[in-house]
Design a protein around this motif. Sequence first.
Motif, PDB file in Angstrom:
ATOM      1  N   UNK A 104     137.463  27.760 -24.661  1.00  0.00           N
ATOM      2  CA  UNK A 104     137.173  26.960 -24.851  1.00  0.00           C
ATOM      3  C   UNK A 104     138.407  26.459 -23.417  1.00  0.00           C
ATOM      4  N   UNK A 105     137.668  25.337 -22.987  1.00  0.00           N
ATOM      5  CA  UNK A 105     138.114  24.143 -21.930  1.00  0.00           C
ATOM      6  C   UNK A 105     139.133  23.208 -22.972  1.00  0.00           C
ATOM      7  N   UNK A 158     135.652  11.083 -19.545  1.00  0.00           N
ATOM      8  CA  UNK A 158     134.528  10.204 -20.352  1.00  0.00           C
ATOM      9  C   UNK A 158     135.221  10.061 -22.131  1.00  0.00           C
ATOM     10  N   UNK A 159     136.450   9.914 -22.071  1.00  0.00           N
ATOM     11  CA  UNK A 159     137.088   9.699 -23.112  1.00  0.00           C
ATOM     12  C   UNK A 159     137.473   8.490 -23.365  1.00  0.00           C
ATOM     13  N   UNK A 218     124.677  11.535 -20.127  1.00  0.00           N
ATOM     14  CA  UNK A 218     124.932  12.866 -20.010  1.00  0.00           C
ATOM     15  C   UNK A 218     123.377  13.459 -20.832  1.00  0.00           C
ATOM     16  N   UNK A 219     123.123  14.511 -20.625  1.00  0.00           N
ATOM     17  CA  UNK A 219     122.058  15.062 -20.645  1.00  0.00           C
ATOM     18  C   UNK A 219     122.430  16.802 -21.498  1.00  0.00           C
ATOM     19  N   UNK A 220     121.773  17.069 -23.045  1.00  0.00           N
ATOM     20  CA  UNK A 220     121.326  18.199 -23.410  1.00  0.00           C
ATOM     21  C   UNK A 220     121.282  19.368 -22.469  1.00  0.00           C
ATOM     22  N   UNK A 221     122.632  19.838 -22.908  1.00  0.00           N
ATOM     23  CA  UNK A 221     122.462  21.590 -21.386  1.00  0.00           C
ATOM     24  C   UNK A 221     122.715  21.233 -20.511  1.00  0.00           C
ATOM     25  N   UNK A 222     123.250  19.848 -19.452  1.00  0.00           N
ATOM     26  CA  UNK A 222     123.084  20.278 -19.228  1.00  0.00           C
ATOM     27  C   UNK A 222     125.165  19.479 -18.088  1.00  0.00           C
ATOM     28  N   UNK A 223     125.205  18.689 -17.201  1.00  0.00           N
ATOM     29  CA  UNK A 223     126.107  18.939 -16.138  1.00  0.00           C
ATOM     30  C   UNK A 223     127.222  17.466 -16.940  1.00  0.00           C
ATOM     31  N   UNK A 271     129.806  26.415 -17.434  1.00  0.00           N
ATOM     32  CA  UNK A 271     130.034  27.125 -18.278  1.00  0.00           C
ATOM     33  C   UNK A 271     130.697  26.120 -19.254  1.00  0.00           C
ATOM     34  N   UNK A 272     132.019  25.730 -18.752  1.00  0.00           N
ATOM     35  CA  UNK A 272     132.507  24.910 -19.360  1.00  0.00           C
ATOM     36  C   UNK A 272     131.526  23.348 -19.445  1.00  0.00           C
ATOM     37  N   UNK A 273     131.144  22.700 -18.565  1.00  0.00           N
ATOM     38  CA  UNK A 273     130.164  21.635 -18.067  1.00  0.00           C
ATOM     39  C   UNK A 273     131.301  21.215 -16.811  1.00  0.00           C
TER      40      UNK A 273
END
Lengths: 314, 109
Positions: free
Chosen positions: A276-277, A131-132, A174-179, A217-219
């Motif tokens: 957090x991750x 993603x970066x 990527x969708x909000x709340x998704x992975x 929880x951390x995607x």
Amino acid sequence: MSGHDHGDDGVNRRKVLECMTWAGTGVLWTITGGVPRSLGIIDSAKAATAATPGMTFLQISDSHVGFDKPANPNALGTLEEAVNKINAMPVKPSFMIHTGDITHLSKASEFDNADRIISQSKLDVHYVPGEHDFLDEEVKFYRERYGRGTKGAGWYSFDAGGVHFVGLVNVVDLKGGGLGNLGAEQLAWLEDDLRGKSKSTPVVLFAHIPLWTVYPQWGWGTEDGGRALEYVKGFGSVTVLNGHIHQVMQKVEGNVTFHTARSTAFPQPAPGAAASPGPMKVEDAKLRSMLGVASINFKQNEQRLAIIDTPLQG
Amino acid sequence: MKRLNRRDFGVAVAAAILLPVTTARADDTNLEIHIDNFTFQPAELSIKVGTTVTWTNRDDIPHTVVSAGKFRSKTLDTDDKFTFTFTNAGDYKYFCSLHPHMTGMIKVE
């Protein structure tokens, strides 16, 4: 005794970088009887390589070139250390895969720097984006450099050493709340790509985010990863490689084995072990006890993986 | 003189828009959300129409603030900010497009 001097004044910068390098070298793979098998990270794999004939390939991941925060102020430097280790290997791997987050902010200069260092390995490199790597406005830097001959957002397949390799992209739409997400178009392509392949052909899938659910929880998982795994279910040997979580984890599920790779830039905490991750900042003196070497020994038809974790300082 | 007049006009217009809703505390028209440890804090916010919200990324990892069809920030590196003024009532669900498990909600009335 470790043989290292750890006085009260802590570990100096050079040793910290040494540790980071240990944490972030690559994973060496070999094809034995058509089945990929990890020889562990480069240093522990050296002896094995010399004794093991056949094709070997290497995985590096999460270089985050451009990252300069306290967890590692010189991510480019540790990438260079990793490449130096690759160059020092007695047997040259056939090629390398990079499982994403080549850069930290998708800047042209970061891609330039990453390319300058990685190309010193003189190995063919097969990339998938993290993603970066897709942060520039038009998402063109990654595609212009590494997207030639790929489909969609950058997925593709190739054959080497009797193994079918598939590079997948799970960092777009990527969708909000998704992975992580592969999407219908890519899944249809994958199904088609595998159609007609002999079920005895070993398959290696590689992507940035884990295709299996590591820690939602951390995607750390892929929404529709299960669909991709459905398509490879009938194959006798399937190996799934990814980065993103900056630590080593393995899982075996039937004929499918999952492996994650370390980063060459900075460590991340174990699932749920921190708020957090985000990059794990540790005191220099503590770093050696928190980084280490994991060698993985995998043979087909064995249910358990032999994992040997060796911290740099007990 | 022309520039000054235009600025005065702008201030007057802004005041006219803001005055009817500034019955609550003055700082309600400017609210802040921090991104810390991969979470939006506060994750849910109720505001009035005309309120400006500023998100600040305090993580070492870049994030974005995206509400489908409503607003989309650029990638926010450490300490970067994104500001949006809510001129219409409604529920604005938003998320980080890099880490979609990060979600938030602004209720505008």
